[in-house]
Design a protein around this motif. Structure first.
Motif, PDB file in Angstrom:
ATOM      1  N   GLU A  57       9.470   8.266   6.228  1.00 25.94           N
ATOM      2  CA  GLU A  57       8.460   7.032   4.384  1.00 25.94           C
ATOM      3  C   GLU A  57       7.091   7.006   5.623  1.00 25.94           C
ATOM      4  O   GLU A  57       6.948   7.503   6.195  1.00 25.94           O
ATOM      5  CB  GLU A  57       8.562   5.223   4.426  1.00 25.94           C
ATOM      6  N   GLU A  93       5.527  -3.783  10.733  1.00 23.52           N
ATOM      7  CA  GLU A  93       6.600  -3.557   9.657  1.00 23.52           C
ATOM      8  C   GLU A  93       6.813  -4.670   8.015  1.00 23.52           C
ATOM      9  O   GLU A  93       7.645  -3.255   7.024  1.00 23.52           O
ATOM     10  CB  GLU A  93       8.340  -3.445  10.549  1.00 23.52           C
ATOM     11  N   THR A  97       6.513  -2.921   3.975  1.00 19.33           N
ATOM     12  CA  THR A  97       7.414  -2.480   3.294  1.00 19.33           C
ATOM     13  C   THR A  97       7.174  -2.321   1.968  1.00 19.33           C
ATOM     14  O   THR A  97       8.279  -1.707   1.217  1.00 19.33           O
ATOM     15  CB  THR A  97       8.247  -3.422   4.108  1.00 19.33           C
ATOM     16  N   ARG A 100       6.116   0.813   1.066  1.00 21.90           N
ATOM     17  CA  ARG A 100       7.281   1.914   1.301  1.00 21.90           C
ATOM     18  C   ARG A 100       8.490   1.966  -0.216  1.00 21.90           C
ATOM     19  O   ARG A 100       8.389   2.666  -0.464  1.00 21.90           O
ATOM     20  CB  ARG A 100       8.309   1.313   1.878  1.00 21.90           C
ATOM     21  N   THR A 101       8.357   0.643  -1.002  1.00 15.99           N
ATOM     22  CA  THR A 101       8.830   0.269  -1.988  1.00 15.99           C
ATOM     23  C   THR A 101       8.182   0.652  -2.941  1.00 15.99           C
ATOM     24  O   THR A 101       8.697   1.995  -3.538  1.00 15.99           O
ATOM     25  CB  THR A 101       9.499  -1.400  -2.322  1.00 15.99           C
ATOM     26  N   ALA A 104       8.711   4.565  -2.977  1.00 15.95           N
ATOM     27  CA  ALA A 104       9.818   5.124  -3.007  1.00 15.95           C
ATOM     28  C   ALA A 104       9.660   6.565  -4.300  1.00 15.95           C
ATOM     29  O   ALA A 104       8.848   6.582  -5.463  1.00 15.95           O
ATOM     30  CB  ALA A 104      10.629   4.235  -4.094  1.00 15.95           C
ATOM     31  N   GLY A 105       9.760   7.085  -3.972  1.00 20.98           N
ATOM     32  CA  GLY A 105      10.181   8.414  -4.520  1.00 20.98           C
ATOM     33  C   GLY A 105       9.506   9.747  -4.692  1.00 20.98           C
ATOM     34  O   GLY A 105       9.151  10.649  -5.406  1.00 20.98           O
TER      35      GLY A 105
END
Lengths: 302, 194
Positions: A57, A93, A97, A100-101, A104-105
């Motif tokens: 990620e 971090e 987050t 990153r969510t 996703a994909g």
């Protein structure tokens, strides 16, 4: 560096159009050999292409604390500095987050493979349609790969992507390291990957800036994450596209050409996107730097 | 004292990274099964029966599933039997109020069905910190045919204590998986409330 040029320079001269034309035109002086293909020339014994993305990620980054330096380099300063760095890492971090969510994909591995295929398409040594791929960029992993394939050399191309410490830019870095399978001076297999034994190394980075970024990194992070990471997705695609376009230019350069750019004193060093380099001509008002070891492309997200 | 040891370990790591010494750390392989010792943060109502869930599919869809990360040039590998490892992680739902039935096991008529894919399990360093993250994609189908789901995430970032050895790397990922299980259980428990 550019060991392959010295090995194969004669081969290149013999096959170059200039040499062929000169041979057919009596009285015309033969130009000195100036191979313009740099890392594109064929390699005796073969060279494989190994693409790596050692992350799953987008990563975060921090500005390291300078407390240790500011306090004179003592133990107490170092302890405080380490604690500050750890707290910053945890905060980074947490902030990344939602990005990153939102992303996703997104298949950054596929983007990296695609970028490498395009960037190395003109390399005469690159004879396979699909490069080998791995998520193991450790010295142990790379050393094992050197031994597992028949080629005399391997071009390790590692892609890393992250958000800057202030979340004002998304960065993708392509690091190219060519290592030889046989290095008599290396007394351990992994030492073949030591910088002093590399056949070639160079890098291309693409920095995509968040428009109207603020000093508030929480706000910047929220903008990257908004709308299912729309801006972050666009920036990542843009960055890989710039790498595809810029890498062939780096690969085609000779050591002399690189040295000339580095020594071009009339062209002052500048800072852009967190990098220091000599500005080069670039399209659309974007910034392109020569850092001495490669190119850095800096542009706002489209 | 404990805090100082923590900081000293961090300094040692930072120093090692800076010098790029070629004394390489040994590769590490994760434990063969997930250690469900990390306490759940879920608040379960006392006396309530476990919520039955049928795990209709469980797959590791990561590219290069043999890799779990790299920390300070130490490669971290997944266990050899990844199917057993994956099942042991999901079994962590059982301590979070879920009565699991895998394929081939007896499924309660009232059980919701869940399809699970592991999309991320990775450890790396953020400065000196060990950062681990884990993500499952879950699709839930209730007995009435309703669907729900999405990506479920857990993460952990921690400074190394005495060393940057296997135990702290393992622990960071265990904590990340515990976070994933908590968030998956939260949604799975809802299937028993409707």
């Amino acid at each position: 560096m550019l060991k392959s040029l010295t090995v194969l320079g004669a081969c290149l001269v013999a096959t170059s159009p200039i040499a062929a034309a000169a041979a057919q035109t009596p009285g015309v002086a033969v130009a000195p050999a100036q191979p313009a293909t740099g890392q594109n020339v064929a390699v005796a014994g073969g060279r494989s292409l190994h693409v790596m993305v050692a992350q799953s990620e987008i990563k975060s980054d921090i500005n390291l604390s300078n407390v240790a330096v500011a306090t004179g380099g003592g133990m107490l300063g170092a302890l405080i500095g380490a604690a500050v760095d750890s707290a910053r890492a945890k905060k980074a971090e947490a902030l990344i987050t939602p990005v990153r969510t939102g992303m996703a994909g997104v298949d950054a591995d596929a983007m990296a493979i695609d970028a490498a295929k395009a960037a190395f398409a003109n390399a005469q040594w690159n004879t396979v349609a699909e490069p080998n791929f791995s998520k193991d960029s450790s010295p142990v992993g790379k050393s094992a790969y050197l031994d597992s394939n028949a080629n005399a050399e391997t071009a390790f191309v590692e892609y890393t992507y992250d958000l800057s410490p202030t979340f004002d830019a998304l960065r993708v870095v392509e690091s190219i390291q060519v290592a030889a399978k046989t290095v008599p001076a290396a007394n351990k297999p992994e030492k073949r990957l030591q910088p002093k034994y590399l056949v070639y190394s160079g890098s291309v980075a693409s920095v995509v800036l968040l428009p109207d970024a603020m000093k508030d990194k929480d706000a910047n992070a929220a903008r990257w994450a908004a709308d299912n990471g729309k801006l972050a997705r666009a920036a990542l695609e843009q960055a890989f596209a710039r790498l595809k376009a810029t890498t062939p230019r780096l690969l085609a350069m000779t050591a002399a050409e690189q040295d000339a750019l580095t020594r071009e004193k009339a062209n002052k060093w500048i800072f852009a996107g967190g990098y220091r380099g000599r500005p080069q001509a670039a399209a659309n008002g974007e910034t392109l730097l020569w850092t001495g070891g490669g190119f850095v492309h800096v542009a706002p997200v489209n | 004292m404990r805090r100082y040891s923590k900081l000293l370990a961090s300094l040692a790591l930072a120093g090692g990274s800076a010098s790029q010494s070629w004394a390489l750390p040994k590769p590490m392989t994760l434990n063969p099964v997930f250690d469900n010792a990390v306490p759940s943060e879920l608040k379960l109502a006392p006396g309530v029966s476990p919520c039955p869930v049928h795990i209709a599919a469980l797959e590791d869809v990561r590219r290069s599933p043999e890799m779990i990360g790299i920390y300070d040039r130490r490669p971290i590998y997944a266990p050899g039997d990844r199917a057993a490892w994956l099942k042991s992680i999901v079994k962590g739902l059982e301590s979070r109020g879920i009565a699991l039935a895998f394929d081939g096991e007896g499924v309660a008529p009232s059980a919701a069905s869940a399809k699970l894919e592991l999309t991320t399990a990775w450890i790396n360093n953020t400065s000196a910190n060990v950062s681990a993250s884990a993500v499952f994609r879950m699709q839930i189908t209730t007995v009435k045919g309703g669907t729900a789901g999405g990506y479920y995430r857990g993460s952990n970032s921690r400074m190394p204590y005495w060393s940057t050895g296997p135990s702290i790397l393992q622990r960071a990922l265990d904590h990340a998986f515990a976070g994933v299980l908590d968030s998956m259980a939260t949604d799975l428990l809802k299937t028993c409330q409707t």
